[in-house]
Motif scaffolding. Structure first.
Motif, mmCIF file in Angstrom:
data_model
loop_
_atom_site.group_PDB
_atom_site.id
_atom_site.type_symbol
_atom_site.label_atom_id
_atom_site.label_comp_id
_atom_site.label_asym_id
_atom_site.label_seq_id
_atom_site.Cartn_x
_atom_site.Cartn_y
_atom_site.Cartn_z
ATOM 1 N N ALA A 74 42.166 36.143 36.407
ATOM 2 C CA ALA A 74 42.343 36.468 37.820
ATOM 3 C C ALA A 74 42.663 37.946 38.000
ATOM 4 N N SER A 75 43.479 38.509 37.114
ATOM 5 C CA SER A 75 43.816 39.924 37.215
ATOM 6 C C SER A 75 42.606 40.802 36.929
ATOM 7 N N PHE A 76 41.850 40.456 35.891
ATOM 8 C CA PHE A 76 40.615 41.203 35.611
ATOM 9 C C PHE A 76 39.719 41.235 36.858
ATOM 10 N N ALA A 77 39.555 40.086 37.498
ATOM 11 C CA ALA A 77 38.642 39.990 38.635
ATOM 12 C C ALA A 77 39.194 40.712 39.860
ATOM 13 N N GLU A 78 40.477 40.532 40.122
ATOM 14 C CA GLU A 78 41.087 41.128 41.313
ATOM 15 C C GLU A 78 41.106 42.647 41.230
ATOM 16 N N ARG A 79 41.366 43.178 40.013
ATOM 17 C CA ARG A 79 41.509 44.630 39.862
ATOM 18 C C ARG A 79 40.214 45.320 39.462
ATOM 19 N N ASP A 81 37.215 47.408 39.348
ATOM 20 C CA ASP A 81 36.673 48.544 40.103
ATOM 21 C C ASP A 81 35.306 48.870 39.517
ATOM 22 N N PHE A 82 34.267 48.577 40.267
ATOM 23 C CA PHE A 82 32.885 48.738 39.799
ATOM 24 C C PHE A 82 32.623 50.135 39.262
ATOM 25 N N ASP A 83 33.302 51.135 39.788
ATOM 26 C CA ASP A 83 33.026 52.527 39.433
ATOM 27 C C ASP A 83 33.724 52.981 38.155
ATOM 28 N N ARG A 84 34.397 52.096 37.463
ATOM 29 C CA ARG A 84 35.111 52.464 36.238
ATOM 30 C C ARG A 84 34.244 52.367 34.984
ATOM 31 N N GLY A 85 32.991 52.033 35.119
ATOM 32 C CA GLY A 85 32.103 52.051 33.962
ATOM 33 C C GLY A 85 31.937 50.731 33.257
ATOM 34 N N TYR A 86 32.187 49.632 33.930
ATOM 35 C CA TYR A 86 31.974 48.313 33.331
ATOM 36 C C TYR A 86 30.492 48.108 33.010
ATOM 37 N N GLY A 87 30.236 47.291 31.999
ATOM 38 C CA GLY A 87 28.867 46.907 31.701
ATOM 39 C C GLY A 87 28.341 45.931 32.741
ATOM 40 N N PRO A 88 27.017 45.812 32.851
ATOM 41 C CA PRO A 88 26.428 44.931 33.873
ATOM 42 C C PRO A 88 26.887 43.483 33.768
ATOM 43 N N ALA A 89 26.975 42.965 32.544
ATOM 44 C CA ALA A 89 27.363 41.556 32.391
ATOM 45 C C ALA A 89 28.798 41.328 32.851
ATOM 46 N N THR A 90 29.687 42.275 32.544
ATOM 47 C CA THR A 90 31.080 42.126 32.962
ATOM 48 C C THR A 90 31.203 42.283 34.465
ATOM 49 N N ASN A 91 30.467 43.233 35.046
ATOM 50 C CA ASN A 91 30.466 43.358 36.505
ATOM 51 C C ASN A 91 30.088 42.035 37.171
ATOM 52 N N ARG A 92 29.022 41.431 36.659
ATOM 53 C CA ARG A 92 28.557 40.176 37.249
ATOM 54 C C ARG A 92 29.601 39.074 37.066
ATOM 55 N N LEU A 94 32.896 39.210 36.620
ATOM 56 C CA LEU A 94 34.116 39.375 37.405
ATOM 57 C C LEU A 94 33.849 39.168 38.898
ATOM 58 N N ARG A 95 32.671 39.532 39.348
ATOM 59 C CA ARG A 95 32.310 39.248 40.738
ATOM 60 C C ARG A 95 32.265 37.742 40.977
ATOM 61 N N LEU A 96 31.658 37.019 40.044
ATOM 62 C CA LEU A 96 31.554 35.569 40.201
ATOM 63 C C LEU A 96 32.920 34.892 40.114
ATOM 64 N N VAL A 97 33.813 35.422 39.273
ATOM 65 C CA VAL A 97 35.178 34.871 39.219
ATOM 66 C C VAL A 97 35.868 35.065 40.569
ATOM 67 N N ARG A 98 35.715 36.237 41.156
ATOM 68 C CA ARG A 98 36.302 36.480 42.474
ATOM 69 C C ARG A 98 35.749 35.516 43.516
ATOM 70 N N GLU A 99 34.509 35.117 43.326
ATOM 71 C CA GLU A 99 33.876 34.202 44.285
ATOM 72 C C GLU A 99 34.169 32.732 43.984
ATOM 73 N N GLY A 100 35.024 32.487 42.986
ATOM 74 C CA GLY A 100 35.431 31.122 42.688
ATOM 75 C C GLY A 100 34.833 30.536 41.428
ATOM 76 N N GLY A 101 34.073 31.301 40.671
ATOM 77 C CA GLY A 101 33.477 30.797 39.444
ATOM 78 C C GLY A 101 34.508 30.524 38.359
ATOM 79 N N ASP A 102 34.177 29.648 37.445
ATOM 80 C CA ASP A 102 35.045 29.278 36.318
ATOM 81 C C ASP A 102 34.839 30.276 35.182
#
Length: 294
Positions: A74-79, A81-92, A94-102
């Motif tokens: 939850a902390s990873f997803a909430e905090r 920041d797309f502009d910090r250089g995350y890889g595409p898979a991690t961006n996707r 964490l976005r899905l976790v924020r949207e309720g994904g498991d």
């Protein structure tokens, strides 16, 4: 005891952020970094996803005293920041976790269900190792829990275990390079990461980081086995000397912010925060407000 643990973890986090932020200034994907006789770039130096995720690890330790996986995800997803250089898979993810994904399903899904073997779990875990410096076996267990929130492949988990144990050993007192890597190997399961660490042990007689990186990798493949053995080699040869550890690591090129974050977190685990280079600390972007008071 919890207060002492958090002080150690905080020192490691500061070293990780410093290595990450300064290392990111020299990141040149296709070449070795242009160190320009070790001249420092203009400040402020901004940290990357390595530090942002490490801050969540630290926060969960401060609140729960160990890795509570749902809270960490939850902390990873909430905090995030797309502009910090995350890889595409991690961006996707964490976005899905924020949207309720498991997070369990999302972490296990990549690469036909084998999970990612990237270096993301290793880059953020040094403060956890410092926190559990009095019990390396527990550091290894907790590191595995922290890794599988995003990286379920055994090699990614092994990389996180290796870095956490290295930070725990560094925090527990001075060691010679060979016994230091031997102590790490005690907790790392069989596999490519362990093979690389054994090779790193044999290469301790060499001092040229570029030569060693040609054998071990320097993170350019963004894989745990391409990143962790070199980082542990660089840390082992430079325990107690943060500046030398940084320049040794950065001189090899590759994924410089991540290798320097790992090495910085390990080496700082065994140092008082006041021993980190003062001018460097002043040049680094402050840690986020949400972790500063933890």
């Amino acid at each position: 005891m919890p207060h002492d643990r958090l002080l150690r973890a905080r020192g490691s986090l500061l070293g990780l952020a410093l290595g990450d932020a300064l290392g990111s200034q020299f990141f040149v994907p296709s070449n070795r970094p242009h160190l320009d006789a070790r001249s420092l770039p203009p400040s402020p130096w901004q940290w990357t996803d390595d530090t942002e995720m490490a801050c969540s690890v630290y926060l969960v330790l401060a609140v729960h005293g160990g890795v509570e996986q749902d809270a960490l995800a939850a902390s990873f997803a909430e905090r995030h920041d797309f502009d910090r250089g995350y890889g595409p898979a991690t961006n996707r993810m964490l976005r899905l976790v924020r949207e309720g994904g498991d997070w369990r399903e999302l972490a296990a899904g990549p690469f036909d269900g084998s999970g990612s073997w990237g270096n993301g779990a290793a880059m953020r875990v040094a403060p956890l190792g410092a926190y559990f410096a009095d019990d390396p076996a527990e550091a290894a267990r907790q590191a595995a829990l922290s890794a599988t929130v995003t990286h379920t492949h055994p090699e990614a988990v092994a990389g996180a275990v290796a870095v956490a144990v290295a930070a725990a050993l560094a925090a527990s007192g001075p060691r010679r390079p060979g016994p230091f890597i031997d102590g790490v190997l005690e907790f790392v399961p069989a596999g490519t990461v362990r093979d690389g660490l054994q090779e790193a042990r044999r290469l301790l007689t060499l001092s040229d980081a570029e030569t060693v990186a040609r054998v071990l990798g320097n993170g350019r493949a963004v894989a745990a086995h391409d990143t962790v053995p070199f980082a542990v080699w660089a840390a082992a040869r430079n325990l107690g000397d943060f500046e030398r550890a940084f320049w040794t690591t950065a001189s090899a090129g590759g994924d410089v912010d991540t290798t320097c974050a790992i090495v910085g977190g390990i080496v700082a685990s065994g140092m008082e925060p006041g021993r980190l280079p003062e001018a460097w600390r002043a040049a680094v972007e402050p840690l986020p407000d949400w972790v500063s008071g933890a």
